[in-house]
Design a protein around this motif. Sequence first.
Motif, PDB file in Angstrom:
ATOM      1  N   PHE A  95       0.844  -1.188   0.000  1.00  0.00           N
ATOM      2  CA  PHE A  95       0.000   0.000   0.000  1.00  0.00           C
ATOM      3  C   PHE A  95       0.884   1.243   0.000  1.00  0.00           C
ATOM      4  N   ILE A  96       0.782   2.025  -1.073  1.00  0.00           N
ATOM      5  CA  ILE A  96       1.620   3.217  -1.245  1.00  0.00           C
ATOM      6  C   ILE A  96       0.760   4.449  -1.010  1.00  0.00           C
ATOM      7  N   THR A  97       1.196   5.335  -0.126  1.00  0.00           N
ATOM      8  CA  THR A  97       0.348   6.454   0.314  1.00  0.00           C
ATOM      9  C   THR A  97       0.717   7.807  -0.281  1.00  0.00           C
ATOM     10  N   GLY A  98       1.863   7.919  -0.959  1.00  0.00           N
ATOM     11  CA  GLY A  98       2.337   9.237  -1.378  1.00  0.00           C
ATOM     12  C   GLY A  98       1.872   9.704  -2.738  1.00  0.00           C
ATOM     13  N   GLY A  99       1.051   8.904  -3.427  1.00  0.00           N
ATOM     14  CA  GLY A  99       0.549   9.310  -4.734  1.00  0.00           C
ATOM     15  C   GLY A  99       1.553   9.083  -5.853  1.00  0.00           C
ATOM     16  N   GLU A 100       1.224   9.616  -7.016  1.00  0.00           N
ATOM     17  CA  GLU A 100       2.067   9.451  -8.207  1.00  0.00           C
ATOM     18  C   GLU A 100       3.091  10.573  -8.308  1.00  0.00           C
ATOM     19  N   LEU A 101       4.247  10.258  -8.865  1.00  0.00           N
ATOM     20  CA  LEU A 101       5.247  11.283  -9.143  1.00  0.00           C
ATOM     21  C   LEU A 101       4.673  12.319 -10.110  1.00  0.00           C
ATOM     22  N   PHE A 102       3.790  11.877 -10.992  1.00  0.00           N
ATOM     23  CA  PHE A 102       3.127  12.774 -11.943  1.00  0.00           C
ATOM     24  C   PHE A 102       2.404  13.899 -11.204  1.00  0.00           C
ATOM     25  N   ASP A 103       1.703  13.538 -10.113  1.00  0.00           N
ATOM     26  CA  ASP A 103       0.956  14.554  -9.340  1.00  0.00           C
ATOM     27  C   ASP A 103       1.899  15.584  -8.737  1.00  0.00           C
ATOM     28  N   LYS A 104       3.052  15.133  -8.286  1.00  0.00           N
ATOM     29  CA  LYS A 104       4.033  16.046  -7.697  1.00  0.00           C
ATOM     30  C   LYS A 104       4.527  17.050  -8.740  1.00  0.00           C
ATOM     31  N   MET A 293      -1.994  20.230 -22.533  1.00  0.00           N
ATOM     32  CA  MET A 293      -2.822  21.249 -21.894  1.00  0.00           C
ATOM     33  C   MET A 293      -2.737  21.169 -20.373  1.00  0.00           C
ATOM     34  N   GLY A 294      -1.919  20.239 -19.874  1.00  0.00           N
ATOM     35  CA  GLY A 294      -1.719  20.135 -18.434  1.00  0.00           C
ATOM     36  C   GLY A 294      -2.636  19.162 -17.731  1.00  0.00           C
ATOM     37  N   PHE A 295      -3.413  18.385 -18.508  1.00  0.00           N
ATOM     38  CA  PHE A 295      -4.319  17.432 -17.893  1.00  0.00           C
ATOM     39  C   PHE A 295      -3.647  16.073 -17.732  1.00  0.00           C
ATOM     40  N   LYS A 296      -4.130  15.316 -16.794  1.00  0.00           N
ATOM     41  CA  LYS A 296      -3.650  13.965 -16.540  1.00  0.00           C
ATOM     42  C   LYS A 296      -4.558  12.983 -17.270  1.00  0.00           C
ATOM     43  N   THR A 297      -3.987  11.923 -17.847  1.00  0.00           N
ATOM     44  CA  THR A 297      -4.784  10.966 -18.615  1.00  0.00           C
ATOM     45  C   THR A 297      -4.537   9.550 -18.127  1.00  0.00           C
ATOM     46  N   HIS A 298      -5.579   8.729 -18.214  1.00  0.00           N
ATOM     47  CA  HIS A 298      -5.475   7.299 -17.915  1.00  0.00           C
ATOM     48  C   HIS A 298      -6.193   6.551 -19.030  1.00  0.00           C
ATOM     49  N   ILE A 299      -5.495   5.641 -19.718  1.00  0.00           N
ATOM     50  CA  ILE A 299      -6.093   4.879 -20.809  1.00  0.00           C
ATOM     51  C   ILE A 299      -6.140   3.407 -20.442  1.00  0.00           C
ATOM     52  N   ARG A 300      -7.306   2.799 -20.616  1.00  0.00           N
ATOM     53  CA  ARG A 300      -7.480   1.362 -20.436  1.00  0.00           C
ATOM     54  C   ARG A 300      -8.526   0.871 -21.420  1.00  0.00           C
ATOM     55  N   ASN A 301      -8.127  -0.034 -22.301  1.00  0.00           N
ATOM     56  CA  ASN A 301      -9.074  -0.727 -23.167  1.00  0.00           C
ATOM     57  C   ASN A 301     -10.018   0.217 -23.920  1.00  0.00           C
ATOM     58  N   TYR A 302      -9.431   1.137 -24.647  1.00  0.00           N
ATOM     59  CA  TYR A 302     -10.145   2.062 -25.531  1.00  0.00           C
ATOM     60  C   TYR A 302     -11.067   3.021 -24.778  1.00  0.00           C
ATOM     61  N   LYS A 303     -10.748   3.233 -23.505  1.00  0.00           N
ATOM     62  CA  LYS A 303     -11.397   4.273 -22.721  1.00  0.00           C
ATOM     63  C   LYS A 303     -10.303   5.144 -22.113  1.00  0.00           C
ATOM     64  N   MET A 304     -10.558   6.440 -22.048  1.00  0.00           N
ATOM     65  CA  MET A 304      -9.575   7.352 -21.474  1.00  0.00           C
ATOM     66  C   MET A 304     -10.267   8.317 -20.517  1.00  0.00           C
ATOM     67  N   ARG A 305      -9.650   8.529 -19.369  1.00  0.00           N
ATOM     68  CA  ARG A 305     -10.119   9.543 -18.425  1.00  0.00           C
ATOM     69  C   ARG A 305      -9.163  10.719 -18.469  1.00  0.00           C
ATOM     70  N   VAL A 306      -9.687  11.906 -18.681  1.00  0.00           N
ATOM     71  CA  VAL A 306      -8.900  13.134 -18.694  1.00  0.00           C
ATOM     72  C   VAL A 306      -9.306  13.948 -17.481  1.00  0.00           C
ATOM     73  N   GLU A 307      -8.334  14.351 -16.662  1.00  0.00           N
ATOM     74  CA  GLU A 307      -8.700  15.106 -15.475  1.00  0.00           C
ATOM     75  C   GLU A 307      -7.567  16.021 -15.041  1.00  0.00           C
ATOM     76  N   GLY A 308      -7.925  17.017 -14.274  1.00  0.00           N
ATOM     77  CA  GLY A 308      -6.947  17.960 -13.755  1.00  0.00           C
ATOM     78  C   GLY A 308      -7.583  19.297 -13.462  1.00  0.00           C
ATOM     79  N   LEU A 309      -6.777  20.240 -13.003  1.00  0.00           N
ATOM     80  CA  LEU A 309      -7.274  21.584 -12.712  1.00  0.00           C
ATOM     81  C   LEU A 309      -7.426  22.380 -13.990  1.00  0.00           C
ATOM     82  N   ASN A 310      -8.371  23.319 -14.011  1.00  0.00           N
ATOM     83  CA  ASN A 310      -8.528  24.169 -15.184  1.00  0.00           C
ATOM     84  C   ASN A 310      -7.384  25.174 -15.255  1.00  0.00           C
TER      85      ASN A 310
END
Length: 358
Positions: A95-104, A293-310
């Motif tokens: 269990f890793i609690t510090g998040g992703e390096l990407f977020d940092k 554009m500064g957003f974070k993306t996650h791709i799995r099986n032809y679906k993608m989530r785009v998220e982040g601050l405006n």
Amino acid sequence: MVGGGGGGPLRRVGKYEVGRTIGEGTFAKVKFAQNTETGESVAMKVLDRSSILKNKMAEQIKREISIMKLVRHPNVVRLHEVLASRKKIFIILEFITGGELFDKIIRHGRLSEADARRYFQQLIDGVDFCHKKGVYHRDLKPENLLLDSQGNLKISDFGLSAWPAQGSFLLRTTCGTPNYVAPEVLSHKGYNGALADTWSCGVILYVLLAGYLPFDEVDLTTLYGKDDNEDAFEDETGPLTLNAFDLIILSQGLNLAALFDRRQDCDKLQNRFLSRNPAKVILSSMEVVAQSMGFKTHIRNYKMRVEGLNADKTSHLSVMVEVFEVAPSIFMVELQRAAGDTSEYNTIHPKGQIYIGQ
């Protein structure tokens, strides 16, 4: 095993008490759990056996588990054990609690040379250990590098990892994230997994020190320096195919013209558009633009989530993207805004920068 008590029913899997969901993908949920014998917190990845078999992912899951058992290192997320029931598979992870390096990087921009050096040294230590075991990660990027409570780097997500087949030195499957993938991976002539991982490590070091990507074109043709090729993103399974009834349900008033009349204004297409580009190219192109554009993306099986601050860092935007095949070589892309301001959403709407075209 299900247990109960004065506080209500508690779900148990073996010696683990299962808690809240902390992550969710297409084929798995990740739950917080606790070892009741030691009190240690763990992450429990729960996979559905029927979904794995239906999507022909059994060999991939077996390979990922075998690899994680092999690469026990302080800078690699540890696999504790694997449990199974008739319907589920439970992968027990550190269990890793510090998040992703990407977020940092997103929060603070480029890191100091001292911090970048520390993370890079830990990355190389972990990757070098994997290579000595004959394991090649093939998807190294800041999103797959986690930080523990002490700030130590942990390599995660070995879903695309491989080792060369017996008697073969070169790998041939094209995979990885566009901005981090080595050029030879796209050549279809075979590539050295260790050298490809090393290229990705170099890109990560650049991002740590500069705060942005060294190769960040919005167009894949420019990014790769070559023509788009449908085989360049080969995968075992394709996007979900829509039949005639699916199309009727999606269309307004049983009128399919809105889906196929390219002469109409893009505004009328609302949250969907068509493209003749390969499905993987569509998603990768959208990923490149979203990340630029500064957003974070996650791709799995032809679906993608785009998220982040405006742009003003005042609100959070979350958009779901999915690609469907509506006819041979014709794909429909659907975008759904899950959270965020409408004006910000319009910047990645089909009428905006991410529109792929014909």
